[in-house]
Motif scaffolding. Structure first.
Motif, PDB file in Angstrom:
ATOM      1  N   ALA A 124      -9.291  22.693  -1.763  1.00 59.21           N
ATOM      2  CA  ALA A 124      -9.860  22.966  -3.097  1.00 59.21           C
ATOM      3  C   ALA A 124      -9.322  24.287  -3.637  1.00 59.21           C
ATOM      4  CB  ALA A 124     -11.382  22.998  -3.000  1.00 59.21           C
ATOM      5  N   ILE A 125      -9.171  25.280  -2.757  1.00 62.82           N
ATOM      6  CA  ILE A 125      -8.709  26.607  -3.203  1.00 62.82           C
ATOM      7  C   ILE A 125      -7.213  26.594  -3.534  1.00 62.82           C
ATOM      8  CG2 ILE A 125      -8.310  29.007  -2.429  1.00 62.82           C
ATOM      9  CD1 ILE A 125     -11.173  28.555  -2.889  1.00 62.82           C
ATOM     10  N   THR A 126      -6.445  25.898  -2.687  1.00 63.99           N
ATOM     11  CA  THR A 126      -4.987  25.985  -2.838  1.00 63.99           C
ATOM     12  C   THR A 126      -4.440  24.836  -3.695  1.00 63.99           C
ATOM     13  OG1 THR A 126      -4.754  24.846  -0.713  1.00 63.99           O
ATOM     14  CG2 THR A 126      -4.632  27.253  -0.689  1.00 63.99           C
ATOM     15  N   LEU A 127      -4.324  23.643  -3.109  1.00 64.60           N
ATOM     16  CA  LEU A 127      -3.675  22.538  -3.826  1.00 64.60           C
ATOM     17  C   LEU A 127      -4.378  22.203  -5.130  1.00 64.60           C
ATOM     18  CD1 LEU A 127      -2.730  20.021  -0.978  1.00 64.60           C
ATOM     19  CD2 LEU A 127      -1.365  21.828  -1.997  1.00 64.60           C
ATOM     20  N   ARG A 128      -5.727  22.149  -5.095  1.00 63.40           N
ATOM     21  CA  ARG A 128      -6.470  21.771  -6.298  1.00 63.40           C
ATOM     22  C   ARG A 128      -6.886  22.980  -7.141  1.00 63.40           C
ATOM     23  NH1 ARG A 128      -7.353  16.407  -8.036  1.00 63.40           N
ATOM     24  NH2 ARG A 128      -5.976  15.258  -6.663  1.00 63.40           N
ATOM     25  N   GLY A 129      -6.629  24.170  -6.629  1.00 62.33           N
ATOM     26  CA  GLY A 129      -7.005  25.376  -7.365  1.00 62.33           C
ATOM     27  C   GLY A 129      -5.775  26.121  -7.841  1.00 62.33           C
ATOM     28  N   LEU A 130      -5.326  27.049  -7.004  1.00 60.30           N
ATOM     29  CA  LEU A 130      -4.260  27.964  -7.417  1.00 60.30           C
ATOM     30  C   LEU A 130      -2.970  27.257  -7.818  1.00 60.30           C
ATOM     31  CD1 LEU A 130      -4.864  30.583  -4.615  1.00 60.30           C
ATOM     32  CD2 LEU A 130      -5.199  30.950  -7.066  1.00 60.30           C
ATOM     33  N   PHE A 131      -2.585  26.231  -7.039  1.00 62.73           N
ATOM     34  CA  PHE A 131      -1.285  25.609  -7.314  1.00 62.73           C
ATOM     35  C   PHE A 131      -1.335  24.600  -8.466  1.00 62.73           C
ATOM     36  CE2 PHE A 131      -0.488  27.564  -3.248  1.00 62.73           C
ATOM     37  CZ  PHE A 131       0.778  28.089  -3.444  1.00 62.73           C
ATOM     38  N   LEU A 132      -2.506  24.451  -9.088  1.00 58.63           N
ATOM     39  CA  LEU A 132      -2.561  23.690 -10.347  1.00 58.63           C
ATOM     40  C   LEU A 132      -2.643  24.632 -11.539  1.00 58.63           C
ATOM     41  CD1 LEU A 132      -4.962  20.644  -9.746  1.00 58.63           C
ATOM     42  CD2 LEU A 132      -2.494  20.616  -9.994  1.00 58.63           C
ATOM     43  N   ARG A 133      -2.808  25.933 -11.254  1.00 60.00           N
ATOM     44  CA  ARG A 133      -3.030  26.907 -12.333  1.00 60.00           C
ATOM     45  C   ARG A 133      -2.071  28.087 -12.178  1.00 60.00           C
ATOM     46  NH1 ARG A 133      -7.543  24.751 -10.487  1.00 60.00           N
ATOM     47  NH2 ARG A 133      -8.992  23.783 -11.966  1.00 60.00           N
ATOM     48  N   PRO A 134      -0.928  28.023 -12.832  1.00 59.46           N
ATOM     49  CA  PRO A 134       0.069  29.078 -12.628  1.00 59.46           C
ATOM     50  C   PRO A 134      -0.423  30.474 -12.981  1.00 59.46           C
ATOM     51  CG  PRO A 134       0.750  27.522 -14.367  1.00 59.46           C
ATOM     52  CD  PRO A 134      -0.475  26.967 -13.724  1.00 59.46           C
ATOM     53  N   ARG A 135      -1.293  30.573 -13.991  1.00 68.24           N
ATOM     54  CA  ARG A 135      -1.776  31.917 -14.363  1.00 68.24           C
ATOM     55  C   ARG A 135      -2.702  32.466 -13.276  1.00 68.24           C
ATOM     56  NH1 ARG A 135      -1.234  29.811 -19.624  1.00 68.24           N
ATOM     57  NH2 ARG A 135       0.113  31.129 -20.912  1.00 68.24           N
ATOM     58  N   ALA A 136      -3.509  31.578 -12.701  1.00 68.42           N
ATOM     59  CA  ALA A 136      -4.419  32.031 -11.626  1.00 68.42           C
ATOM     60  C   ALA A 136      -3.593  32.459 -10.412  1.00 68.42           C
ATOM     61  CB  ALA A 136      -5.379  30.905 -11.251  1.00 68.42           C
ATOM     62  N   LEU A 137      -2.504  31.740 -10.152  1.00 67.70           N
ATOM     63  CA  LEU A 137      -1.644  32.086  -9.013  1.00 67.70           C
ATOM     64  C   LEU A 137      -1.023  33.466  -9.223  1.00 67.70           C
ATOM     65  CD1 LEU A 137      -0.673  30.816  -6.357  1.00 67.70           C
ATOM     66  CD2 LEU A 137       1.322  29.958  -7.575  1.00 67.70           C
ATOM     67  N   ARG A 138      -0.584  33.717 -10.444  1.00 67.77           N
ATOM     68  CA  ARG A 138      -0.019  35.046 -10.715  1.00 67.77           C
ATOM     69  C   ARG A 138      -1.101  36.130 -10.629  1.00 67.77           C
ATOM     70  NH1 ARG A 138       4.303  33.794 -15.485  1.00 67.77           N
ATOM     71  NH2 ARG A 138       6.119  33.527 -14.132  1.00 67.77           N
ATOM     72  N   ALA A 139      -2.317  35.787 -11.072  1.00 68.26           N
ATOM     73  CA  ALA A 139      -3.403  36.781 -10.981  1.00 68.26           C
ATOM     74  C   ALA A 139      -3.652  37.127  -9.514  1.00 68.26           C
ATOM     75  CB  ALA A 139      -4.679  36.225 -11.628  1.00 68.26           C
ATOM     76  N   LEU A 140      -3.602  36.131  -8.646  1.00 66.58           N
ATOM     77  CA  LEU A 140      -3.757  36.401  -7.212  1.00 66.58           C
ATOM     78  C   LEU A 140      -2.603  37.281  -6.728  1.00 66.58           C
ATOM     79  CD1 LEU A 140      -5.171  35.780  -4.458  1.00 66.58           C
ATOM     80  CD2 LEU A 140      -3.496  33.951  -4.188  1.00 66.58           C
ATOM     81  N   GLY A 141      -1.399  36.987  -7.243  1.00 66.57           N
ATOM     82  CA  GLY A 141      -0.235  37.795  -6.881  1.00 66.57           C
ATOM     83  C   GLY A 141      -0.430  39.256  -7.279  1.00 66.57           C
ATOM     84  N   VAL A 142      -0.992  39.483  -8.467  1.00 65.32           N
ATOM     85  CA  VAL A 142      -1.229  40.859  -8.929  1.00 65.32           C
ATOM     86  C   VAL A 142      -2.233  41.545  -8.002  1.00 65.32           C
ATOM     87  CG1 VAL A 142      -2.210  42.244 -10.810  1.00 65.32           C
ATOM     88  CG2 VAL A 142      -0.642  40.366 -11.335  1.00 65.32           C
ATOM     89  N   ALA A 143      -3.288  40.793  -7.630  1.00 69.70           N
ATOM     90  CA  ALA A 143      -4.311  41.371  -6.744  1.00 69.70           C
ATOM     91  C   ALA A 143      -3.687  41.727  -5.388  1.00 69.70           C
ATOM     92  CB  ALA A 143      -5.461  40.382  -6.571  1.00 69.70           C
ATOM     93  N   MET A 144      -2.844  40.850  -4.880  1.00 71.27           N
ATOM     94  CA  MET A 144      -2.198  41.111  -3.586  1.00 71.27           C
ATOM     95  C   MET A 144      -1.259  42.313  -3.669  1.00 71.27           C
ATOM     96  SD  MET A 144      -1.207  37.651  -1.598  1.00 71.27           S
ATOM     97  CE  MET A 144      -0.355  38.550  -0.315  1.00 71.27           C
ATOM     98  N   ARG A 145      -0.579  42.386  -4.812  1.00 68.62           N
ATOM     99  CA  ARG A 145       0.346  43.516  -5.004  1.00 68.62           C
ATOM    100  C   ARG A 145      -0.435  44.833  -4.968  1.00 68.62           C
ATOM    101  NH1 ARG A 145       2.352  43.246 -10.636  1.00 68.62           N
ATOM    102  NH2 ARG A 145       3.795  41.590 -10.116  1.00 68.62           N
TER     103      ARG A 145
END
Ligand code: SF4
Ligand code: SF4
Length: 447
Positions: A124-145
């Motif tokens: 739910a978090i990955t395949l159905r969450g982040l990897f369906l939402r490119p902006r959310a994935l980038r937001a996670l990337g910013v948080a990780m950075r």
């Protein structure tokens, strides 16, 4: 038990489960010759028939014929398979193992035989969450950075807090990639044209998910190399995931959704080619036609899209490689080329990357033993099969060290991350790991 013939429709597909909905002739192609066994990394690990392609196909055929139920044992077997497709290249009968593999993973998901609450949560978090939402994935990337650059990561590592994690998660923590300082949309304008000549061709550049978050500069390098080859480069700033991770993990419904979004964003009629620089993504993008074959609204466009997909090396060589001029300051480099499984076996691209490397002034290509052997990256394989992934990585690192190279060149971000991790663990940090187009772009900039 009903016979296979009775249960097939006119297209050769059987009703019901994912395996039965596969064109049954695909499951019948195997001649049991065993020529695929020596190239199969999991068969090499155990020597057991069920851990090789021939055994797996036999098991799945039995499931499709209702001779066996889709059990947790068979599903685990398919989870043990890397999906590296080395068997496809070796098979004289042309068995389309990728289709069988995807259908088996989809059947695992459909039947839920391996489901646990944790797996459902992760999905739910990955395949159905982040990897369906490119902006959310980038937001996670910013948080990780922020986490990596603020010093918090270092502080937590020093504090020993990660010792509280299970060994599997501790291992993953050590593998955490460095997030790119800037993502692709900050490095590449939506449309760029060559400065010195009118564009010869118009291409769309795919930025990928992992590539965008971790190796965004590879996308900039790719754009630069394409521009130097006279291409107008169109790079949509926000792109959907190509869906390869979903398809490989059995979520064909999400994979179809993403394929439709990609086709809507990049209409194939508007471009001479759709360029991918990631072996895994390119391999999947070439199958959009199969993925959307039953969708009347998209089938034609999916076929046209798949026909336009080109791996960047293949495109450069196919349209006329322009070697960078040899400058006096070209550093001598011994380069070993590692073959990404999905570039080599999924897309059949083997010579072009070596031709691109050979055109770089100062580069000497050195032989990498077992260049085609999987490095153990294989999507989420490090998570699901950490011991086997580690053994494959150790084998790859030993071969890299034996090659005596300064640089390992490759064409897939998953392999890059995996081999960088392996070399770091082996203390061989003097060996650089780089995308082939990065080395080419650096030579262009020097020139
Ligand atoms: S995909 Fe790779 S691991 Fe799986 S059966 Fe084929 S060769 Fe073996
Ligand atoms: S090489 Fe092809 S035909 Fe031969 S056993 Fe393997 S999958 Fe079957």
């Amino acid at each position: 038990m009903e016979s296979a013939a009775a249960a097939t429709d006119r297209r050769g597909r059987r009703a019901g489960s994912m395996l039965r909905s596969l064109d049954f002739s695909v499951l019948q192609q195997c001649l049991h010759c065993g020529l695929c066994l020596p190239v199969c990394p999991t068969y090499a690990e155990t020597g057991l028939e069920r851990h090789g392609p021939r055994g797996r196909i036999a098991l799945l055929r039995a499931v499709a014929l209702d001779e066996l139920p889709m059990s947790a044992t068979i599903a685990r077997e398919m989870e043990y398979c890397l999906g590296c497709l080395a068997c496809t290249s070796a098979c004289p009968a042309g068995v389309r193992y990728a289709e069988i593999f995807e259908a088996a993973r989809a059947e695992t998901l459909r039947t839920g035989v391996l489901d646990t609450r944790f797996r459902r949560f992760l999905r739910a978090i990955t395949l159905r969450g982040l990897f369906l939402r490119p902006r959310a994935l980038r937001a996670l990337g910013v948080a990780m950075r922020l986490y990596q650059r603020s010093g918090l990561e270092t502080a937590l590592r020093r504090s020993g807090a990660f010792r509280l994690l299970s060994p599997r998660w501790r291992r993953l923590e050590t593998m955490a990639p460095r997030v790119s300082p800037r993502f692709s949309h900050r490095l590449i304008a939506p449309r760029e044209a060559p400065a010195a000549e009118p564009p010869r061709r118009r291409v769309a550049l795919l930025t990928g998910c992992v590539q965008d978050l971790i190796y965004a500069e590879v996308n900039r390098d790719t754009a630069d190399v394409l521009l130097a080859h006279g291409c107008e480069v169109v790079t949509p700033p926000v792109q959907p995931c190509c869906g390869s991770m979903h398809a490989h993990n059995g979520d064909l419904e999400a994979a179809r959704t993403l394929a439709r979004r990609m086709i809507d964003l990049i209409p194939p009629g508007s471009f001479d080619a759709v360029i991918s620089n990631a072996g895994g993504c390119g391999s999947h993008l070439r199958h959009y036609d199969r993925l959307l074959a039953d969708d009347p609204a998209y089938a034609d466009r999916a076929r046209a899209f798949a026909a336009k997909v080109r791996d960047v090396h293949e495109w450069l060589v196919g349209t006329g490689l322009r070697a960078p001029p040899a400058g006096a300051d070209a550093p001598p480099l011994r380069v070993a080329y590692h073959e990404s499984c999905h570039l080599r076996h999924g897309q059949g691209v083997a010579r072009a990357p070596r031709q691109v490397l050979a055109a770089i002034p100062g580069v000497t290509l050195v032989d990498l033993p077992e260049a085609e052997w999987c490095c153990g990256s294989a999507g989420v394989y490090s998570l699901t099969q950490p011991e086997t992934a580690d053994r494959l990585l150790d084998r790859k690192v030993a071969n890299v060290l034996a090659a005596g190279a300064d640089v390992v060149a490759l064409g897939n971000p998953g392999c890059q991350l995996q081999i960088e991790t392996g070399l770091r663990r082996a203390g061989a940090t003097r060996i650089r790991v780089a995308h082939t187009v990065t080395l080419f772009a650096e030579a262009l900039r020097r020139a």
